[in-house]
Design a protein around this motif. Sequence first.
Motif, PDB file in Angstrom:
ATOM      1  N   GLN A   1       0.828  -1.202   0.000  1.00 23.59           N
ATOM      2  CA  GLN A   1       0.000   0.000   0.000  1.00 23.59           C
ATOM      3  C   GLN A   1       0.870   1.263   0.000  1.00 23.59           C
ATOM      4  O   GLN A   1       0.602   2.212  -0.738  1.00 23.59           O
ATOM      5  CB  GLN A   1      -0.918  -0.010   1.221  1.00 23.59           C
ATOM      6  CG  GLN A   1      -1.895   1.138   1.245  1.00 23.59           C
ATOM      7  CD  GLN A   1      -2.822   1.075   2.437  1.00 23.59           C
ATOM      8  OE1 GLN A   1      -2.529   0.397   3.423  1.00 23.59           O
ATOM      9  NE2 GLN A   1      -3.925   1.776   2.370  1.00 23.59           N
ATOM     10  N   GLU A   2       1.912   1.291   0.808  1.00 23.82           N
ATOM     11  CA  GLU A   2       2.818   2.447   0.832  1.00 23.82           C
ATOM     12  C   GLU A   2       3.516   2.620  -0.507  1.00 23.82           C
ATOM     13  O   GLU A   2       3.685   3.751  -0.994  1.00 23.82           O
ATOM     14  CB  GLU A   2       3.852   2.275   1.941  1.00 23.82           C
ATOM     15  CG  GLU A   2       3.271   2.351   3.329  1.00 23.82           C
ATOM     16  CD  GLU A   2       4.231   1.890   4.405  1.00 23.82           C
ATOM     17  OE1 GLU A   2       4.059   2.332   5.558  1.00 23.82           O
ATOM     18  OE2 GLU A   2       5.148   1.096   4.118  1.00 23.82           O
ATOM     19  N   PHE A   3       3.912   1.515  -1.120  1.00 22.80           N
ATOM     20  CA  PHE A   3       4.579   1.574  -2.416  1.00 22.80           C
ATOM     21  C   PHE A   3       3.653   2.142  -3.485  1.00 22.80           C
ATOM     22  O   PHE A   3       4.066   2.968  -4.301  1.00 22.80           O
ATOM     23  CB  PHE A   3       5.077   0.178  -2.815  1.00 22.80           C
ATOM     24  CG  PHE A   3       5.887   0.162  -4.073  1.00 22.80           C
ATOM     25  CD1 PHE A   3       7.150   0.732  -4.105  1.00 22.80           C
ATOM     26  CD2 PHE A   3       5.378  -0.411  -5.219  1.00 22.80           C
ATOM     27  CE1 PHE A   3       7.905   0.728  -5.263  1.00 22.80           C
ATOM     28  CE2 PHE A   3       6.122  -0.426  -6.386  1.00 22.80           C
ATOM     29  CZ  PHE A   3       7.387   0.148  -6.408  1.00 22.80           C
ATOM     30  N   ILE A   4       2.390   1.746  -3.457  1.00 20.26           N
ATOM     31  CA  ILE A   4       1.413   2.271  -4.423  1.00 20.26           C
ATOM     32  C   ILE A   4       1.208   3.768  -4.212  1.00 20.26           C
ATOM     33  O   ILE A   4       1.129   4.539  -5.174  1.00 20.26           O
ATOM     34  CB  ILE A   4       0.088   1.488  -4.323  1.00 20.26           C
ATOM     35  CG1 ILE A   4       0.287   0.058  -4.843  1.00 20.26           C
ATOM     36  CG2 ILE A   4      -1.027   2.187  -5.095  1.00 20.26           C
ATOM     37  CD1 ILE A   4      -0.865  -0.877  -4.582  1.00 20.26           C
ATOM     38  N   VAL A   5       1.166   4.205  -2.956  1.00 23.02           N
ATOM     39  CA  VAL A   5       1.023   5.635  -2.667  1.00 23.02           C
ATOM     40  C   VAL A   5       2.240   6.412  -3.179  1.00 23.02           C
ATOM     41  O   VAL A   5       2.104   7.474  -3.775  1.00 23.02           O
ATOM     42  CB  VAL A   5       0.817   5.868  -1.154  1.00 23.02           C
ATOM     43  CG1 VAL A   5       0.945   7.342  -0.793  1.00 23.02           C
ATOM     44  CG2 VAL A   5      -0.535   5.331  -0.723  1.00 23.02           C
ATOM     45  N   ILE A   6       3.429   5.869  -2.963  1.00 22.15           N
ATOM     46  CA  ILE A   6       4.659   6.521  -3.445  1.00 22.15           C
ATOM     47  C   ILE A   6       4.634   6.628  -4.958  1.00 22.15           C
ATOM     48  O   ILE A   6       4.962   7.674  -5.526  1.00 22.15           O
ATOM     49  CB  ILE A   6       5.901   5.753  -2.952  1.00 22.15           C
ATOM     50  CG1 ILE A   6       6.055   5.923  -1.444  1.00 22.15           C
ATOM     51  CG2 ILE A   6       7.165   6.236  -3.674  1.00 22.15           C
ATOM     52  CD1 ILE A   6       7.067   4.995  -0.805  1.00 22.15           C
ATOM     53  N   LEU A   7       4.233   5.565  -5.643  1.00 17.42           N
ATOM     54  CA  LEU A   7       4.139   5.613  -7.107  1.00 17.42           C
ATOM     55  C   LEU A   7       3.099   6.635  -7.564  1.00 17.42           C
ATOM     56  O   LEU A   7       3.306   7.344  -8.555  1.00 17.42           O
ATOM     57  CB  LEU A   7       3.799   4.232  -7.668  1.00 17.42           C
ATOM     58  CG  LEU A   7       4.912   3.191  -7.621  1.00 17.42           C
ATOM     59  CD1 LEU A   7       4.401   1.858  -8.178  1.00 17.42           C
ATOM     60  CD2 LEU A   7       6.128   3.654  -8.386  1.00 17.42           C
ATOM     61  N   GLY A   8       1.997   6.732  -6.834  1.00 20.98           N
ATOM     62  CA  GLY A   8       0.975   7.729  -7.172  1.00 20.98           C
ATOM     63  C   GLY A   8       1.493   9.148  -7.033  1.00 20.98           C
ATOM     64  O   GLY A   8       1.239  10.005  -7.880  1.00 20.98           O
ATOM     65  N   MET A   9       2.248   9.408  -5.953  1.00 21.67           N
ATOM     66  CA  MET A   9       2.836  10.740  -5.767  1.00 21.67           C
ATOM     67  C   MET A   9       3.865  11.035  -6.851  1.00 21.67           C
ATOM     68  O   MET A   9       3.949  12.160  -7.356  1.00 21.67           O
ATOM     69  CB  MET A   9       3.452  10.859  -4.378  1.00 21.67           C
ATOM     70  CG  MET A   9       2.423  10.909  -3.272  1.00 21.67           C
ATOM     71  SD  MET A   9       3.109  11.257  -1.639  1.00 21.67           S
ATOM     72  CE  MET A   9       3.950   9.734  -1.277  1.00 21.67           C
ATOM     73  N   LEU A  10       4.638  10.030  -7.216  1.00 16.94           N
ATOM     74  CA  LEU A  10       5.617  10.196  -8.288  1.00 16.94           C
ATOM     75  C   LEU A  10       4.913  10.547  -9.593  1.00 16.94           C
ATOM     76  O   LEU A  10       5.308  11.477 -10.295  1.00 16.94           O
ATOM     77  CB  LEU A  10       6.434   8.911  -8.460  1.00 16.94           C
ATOM     78  CG  LEU A  10       7.384   8.937  -9.643  1.00 16.94           C
ATOM     79  CD1 LEU A  10       8.813   8.853  -9.146  1.00 16.94           C
ATOM     80  CD2 LEU A  10       7.092   7.764 -10.551  1.00 16.94           C
ATOM     81  N   ALA A  11       3.845   9.811  -9.913  1.00 14.74           N
ATOM     82  CA  ALA A  11       3.108  10.059 -11.153  1.00 14.74           C
ATOM     83  C   ALA A  11       2.480  11.449 -11.146  1.00 14.74           C
ATOM     84  O   ALA A  11       2.527  12.165 -12.152  1.00 14.74           O
ATOM     85  CB  ALA A  11       2.039   8.988 -11.347  1.00 14.74           C
TER      86      ALA A  11
END
Length: 105
Positions: free
Chosen positions: A12-22
């Motif tokens: 879940q944290e990894f998906i959030v980080i990828l979302g912020m990156l995008a």
Amino acid sequence: MTSEIFAFPSLQEFIVILGMLAATYSTRLIGWLVLRNRPVSPTTQRVLDAAPGCVMISIVAPAFMTTNVVTLVTLAATVLVAFRVNLAWTILFAVGFNALLQTFL
């Protein structure tokens, strides 16, 4: 007893980080793709320059919605410091000041 200094993020944290990156990267990429062959006015250029900062603010803004005294004091002090020094020094101050308060309070 072992203590881990570094832990991998959860899914879940990894998906959030990828979302912020995008979100952060897309502000620049979309602006560049749409405006790459057009002359840009100074006002439009200022808007494009401010967009990544706005995304970063949206990442930090939830920290203001806390009742943790250490976090609130750190945020207030960081805002004051941000008016005096550049972004790099502001970040260093915020991290160091928060660590100091977390340690001693």
